[in-house]
Design a protein around this motif. Structure first.
Motif, PDB file in Angstrom:
ATOM      1  N   GLY A 199      -3.541  -0.417   3.368  1.00 54.79           N
ATOM      2  CA  GLY A 199      -2.169  -0.907   3.299  1.00 54.79           C
ATOM      3  C   GLY A 199      -1.291  -0.076   4.205  1.00 54.79           C
ATOM      4  O   GLY A 199      -1.637   1.055   4.562  1.00 54.79           O
ATOM      5  N   GLU A 200      -0.149  -0.646   4.594  1.00 57.08           N
ATOM      6  CA  GLU A 200       0.762   0.111   5.464  1.00 57.08           C
ATOM      7  C   GLU A 200       2.172  -0.401   5.292  1.00 57.08           C
ATOM      8  O   GLU A 200       2.396  -1.436   4.658  1.00 57.08           O
ATOM      9  CB  GLU A 200       0.325   0.029   6.918  1.00 57.08           C
ATOM     10  N   THR A 201       3.116   0.281   5.912  1.00 57.07           N
ATOM     11  CA  THR A 201       4.491  -0.165   5.771  1.00 57.07           C
ATOM     12  C   THR A 201       4.726  -1.420   6.607  1.00 57.07           C
ATOM     13  O   THR A 201       4.164  -1.560   7.698  1.00 57.07           O
ATOM     14  CB  THR A 201       5.495   0.937   6.166  1.00 57.07           C
ATOM     15  N   ILE A 202       5.542  -2.310   6.040  1.00 57.47           N
ATOM     16  CA  ILE A 202       5.849  -3.516   6.811  1.00 57.47           C
ATOM     17  C   ILE A 202       7.152  -3.321   7.597  1.00 57.47           C
ATOM     18  O   ILE A 202       7.531  -4.183   8.371  1.00 57.47           O
ATOM     19  CB  ILE A 202       5.935  -4.767   5.900  1.00 57.47           C
ATOM     20  N   ASP A 203       7.833  -2.203   7.377  1.00 60.13           N
ATOM     21  CA  ASP A 203       9.048  -1.930   8.170  1.00 60.13           C
ATOM     22  C   ASP A 203       9.152  -0.424   8.460  1.00 60.13           C
ATOM     23  O   ASP A 203       8.406   0.085   9.274  1.00 60.13           O
ATOM     24  CB  ASP A 203      10.305  -2.496   7.495  1.00 60.13           C
ATOM     25  N   ASP A 204      10.073   0.270   7.786  1.00 57.57           N
ATOM     26  CA  ASP A 204      10.253   1.701   8.070  1.00 57.57           C
ATOM     27  C   ASP A 204       9.112   2.528   7.477  1.00 57.57           C
ATOM     28  O   ASP A 204       8.534   2.175   6.458  1.00 57.57           O
ATOM     29  CB  ASP A 204      11.565   2.211   7.444  1.00 57.57           C
ATOM     30  N   ALA A 205       8.844   3.671   8.118  1.00 56.32           N
ATOM     31  CA  ALA A 205       7.866   4.614   7.567  1.00 56.32           C
ATOM     32  C   ALA A 205       8.554   5.488   6.519  1.00 56.32           C
ATOM     33  O   ALA A 205       9.789   5.550   6.473  1.00 56.32           O
ATOM     34  CB  ALA A 205       7.320   5.493   8.689  1.00 56.32           C
ATOM     35  N   ALA A 206       7.763   6.162   5.698  1.00 63.40           N
ATOM     36  CA  ALA A 206       8.329   7.021   4.647  1.00 63.40           C
ATOM     37  C   ALA A 206       9.208   8.120   5.261  1.00 63.40           C
ATOM     38  O   ALA A 206      10.314   8.390   4.779  1.00 63.40           O
ATOM     39  CB  ALA A 206       7.211   7.633   3.819  1.00 63.40           C
ATOM     40  N   ASP A 258      -0.439  -5.734  -3.493  1.00 57.13           N
ATOM     41  CA  ASP A 258      -1.228  -5.190  -2.380  1.00 57.13           C
ATOM     42  C   ASP A 258      -0.834  -3.722  -2.173  1.00 57.13           C
ATOM     43  O   ASP A 258      -0.095  -3.157  -2.983  1.00 57.13           O
ATOM     44  CB  ASP A 258      -1.033  -6.021  -1.094  1.00 57.13           C
ATOM     45  N   LEU A 259      -1.341  -3.131  -1.114  1.00 54.82           N
ATOM     46  CA  LEU A 259      -1.094  -1.702  -0.922  1.00 54.82           C
ATOM     47  C   LEU A 259      -0.107  -1.432   0.219  1.00 54.82           C
ATOM     48  O   LEU A 259      -0.068  -0.336   0.775  1.00 54.82           O
ATOM     49  CB  LEU A 259      -2.431  -0.984  -0.693  1.00 54.82           C
ATOM     50  N   ASP A 260       0.707  -2.469   0.527  1.00 60.61           N
ATOM     51  CA  ASP A 260       1.712  -2.291   1.577  1.00 60.61           C
ATOM     52  C   ASP A 260       2.972  -1.629   1.030  1.00 60.61           C
ATOM     53  O   ASP A 260       3.248  -1.664  -0.173  1.00 60.61           O
ATOM     54  CB  ASP A 260       2.061  -3.653   2.200  1.00 60.61           C
ATOM     55  N   PHE A 261       3.719  -1.040   1.937  1.00 58.79           N
ATOM     56  CA  PHE A 261       5.000  -0.402   1.588  1.00 58.79           C
ATOM     57  C   PHE A 261       6.132  -1.101   2.332  1.00 58.79           C
ATOM     58  O   PHE A 261       5.916  -1.751   3.358  1.00 58.79           O
ATOM     59  CB  PHE A 261       5.039   1.059   2.071  1.00 58.79           C
ATOM     60  N   SER A 262       7.347  -0.924   1.825  1.00 58.49           N
ATOM     61  CA  SER A 262       8.540  -1.351   2.557  1.00 58.49           C
ATOM     62  C   SER A 262       9.661  -0.382   2.198  1.00 58.49           C
ATOM     63  O   SER A 262       9.952  -0.186   1.023  1.00 58.49           O
ATOM     64  CB  SER A 262       8.918  -2.777   2.164  1.00 58.49           C
ATOM     65  N   PHE A 263      10.260   0.235   3.211  1.00 57.01           N
ATOM     66  CA  PHE A 263      11.310   1.221   2.921  1.00 57.01           C
ATOM     67  C   PHE A 263      12.663   0.852   3.534  1.00 57.01           C
ATOM     68  O   PHE A 263      13.639   1.570   3.315  1.00 57.01           O
ATOM     69  CB  PHE A 263      10.888   2.610   3.424  1.00 57.01           C
ATOM     70  N   ALA A 264      12.722  -0.266   4.288  1.00 49.97           N
ATOM     71  CA  ALA A 264      13.987  -0.586   4.967  1.00 49.97           C
ATOM     72  C   ALA A 264      15.093  -0.894   3.952  1.00 49.97           C
ATOM     73  O   ALA A 264      16.251  -0.529   4.147  1.00 49.97           O
ATOM     74  CB  ALA A 264      13.782  -1.749   5.928  1.00 49.97           C
TER      75      ALA A 264
END
Ligand code: KG4
Ligand code: ZN
Length: 351
Positions: A161-168, A212-218
């Motif tokens: 999984g990964e970020t779909i916008d900003d990183a942490a 899922d294992l995606d992130f979103s930080f925006a």
């Protein structure tokens, strides 16, 4: 074999000397490393200025190389392979490291090896007092990336999984900017958060239940901005509470998704890498969540969490030891400013 590693992907110039181990299963040894951080130079601009970064790498890389060779007591002639960060990162900055590495390689008549920056971060805990063993889940959290990977062996990485916008790290940096903190924002926000109440403001935990294992930080950054505006003049009195609440939201998502990744893979080992891995709250909460599950958590040494040359020399040494890569005698170089880690193997075998 002695591997000289050069890191120049962003705002840190790092050089290191690593010796490969005598058996492929053993961890290479870090002989010496030196780092120059450009943070002070970029501070005036509130962020990294790519052109200034490239020029500064040019100034620093050879003196740092001299420093590393002196500290190790080795002569440059003893170096067997010159490794450098090939990507991802700032194009101009990467070109400095690649150019210097290839020039050194040509002058010394030694082969060179381009390394993936994130693979460096991913493998950096192998240089710690408590190195991990394969396989493990890796939480890679830096200024440009937030990813969960299943790591089976050197070069055998599966993106979970990964970020779909900003990183942490970006979420830390952008929120810090909104709170009027300097660059880089992550450590400054973490420091301020120490004296705040993490439950003071209710901030969103995006994609927590996405399945899922995606992130979103925006969205978090927008929520922090809205909250800061609402507070108006009260902001300075409440900034520690807002910082603590922001950190809690980021950490909460990272911890819960890491646990979900461990459950999904059935693995019992977690490796945390990248600049945000230096965050104390993240370390405490990951440890607290993992201990009852019988999961061991491994971190790089604090000094090797953010960018450095040691992780690049180490990644090169581990690739060479495992037979995953061979150093190149051609000094024609390119760099990969954008380079997804899961495309690493096809790229390298295509060369
Ligand atoms: O891995 P790194 O040095 O560079 C990249 O490859 O991006 O990571 C830098 C990021 C920045 O966003 C910085 O704010 C963040 O790591 N960072 C932290 C801490 N130390 C560095 N974030 C939160 N808490 C920290 N203590
Ligand atoms: Zn990095």
């Amino acid at each position: 074999m002695l591997i000289l590693g050069i890191e120049s992907s962003c705002d840190e110039t790092g050089v290191a000397l690593v010796a490969t181990a005598d058996a492929p299963s053993r961890v290479p040894v870090l002989l010496s490393h030196a780092l120059y951080s450009q943070i002070e130079m970029h501070q005036a601009y509130g962020g990294v200025v790519p052109e200034l970064a490239s020029r500064d790498h040019i100034r620093r890389v050879l003196p740092l190389t001299d420093e590393v060779m002196q500290a190790s007591g080795c002569d440059l002639q003893a170096v067997d392979v010159v490794a450098y960060t090939r990507g991802p990162g700032l194009a101009g900055a990467l070109l400095v490291g690649a150019g210097v590495a290839c020039a050194l390689g040509a002058a010394l008549q030694r082969p060179v090896l381009g390394v993936h920056h994130l693979e460096g971060h991913l493998l950096s805990p192998f240089l710690s007092q408590d190195p991990p063993q394969f396989p493990f889940v890796a939480l890679l959290v830096s200024g440009g990336h937030s990813q969960l990977m299943q790591v089976n062996a050197v070069g055998d990485y599966r993106l979970l999984g990964e970020t779909i916008d900003d990183a942490a790290g970006e979420a830390f940096d952008k929120s810090a900017k909104l709170l009027g903190l300097g660059y880089p924002g992550g450590p400054a926000l973490a420091r301020l958060a120490e004296s705040g109440n993490p439950a003071a403001f209710k901030l969103p935990r995006p994609l927590l239940h996405s399945g899922d294992l995606d992130f979103s930080f925006a969205g978090l950054k927008t929520a922090v901005m809205t909250q800061a505006r609402k507070l108006g003049e009260e902001l300075s009195a409440r900034s520690a509470d807002l910082a603590a609440s922001t950190q809690a939201a980021i950490v909460d998502v990272l911890v819960r998704k890491s646990v979900q990744a461990l459950d999904a893979t059935g693995l019992h080992r977690l490796v945390v890498a990248g600049g945000v891995g230096a965050n104390r709250a993240l370390r405490e909460q990951l440890n607290a969540a993992c201990q009852p599950r019988g999961v061991r958590v491994h971190y790089p040494e604090l000094s090797l969490c953010t960018d450095n040359g040691a992780m690049i020399a180490l990644a090169a040494a581990m690739r060479l030891q495992s037979g995953r890569s061979q150093a190149q005698w051609s000094y024609a170089f390119d760099v990969r400013p954008r380079w997804p880690l899961d495309q690493l193997e096809e790229e390298l075998t295509a060369r």
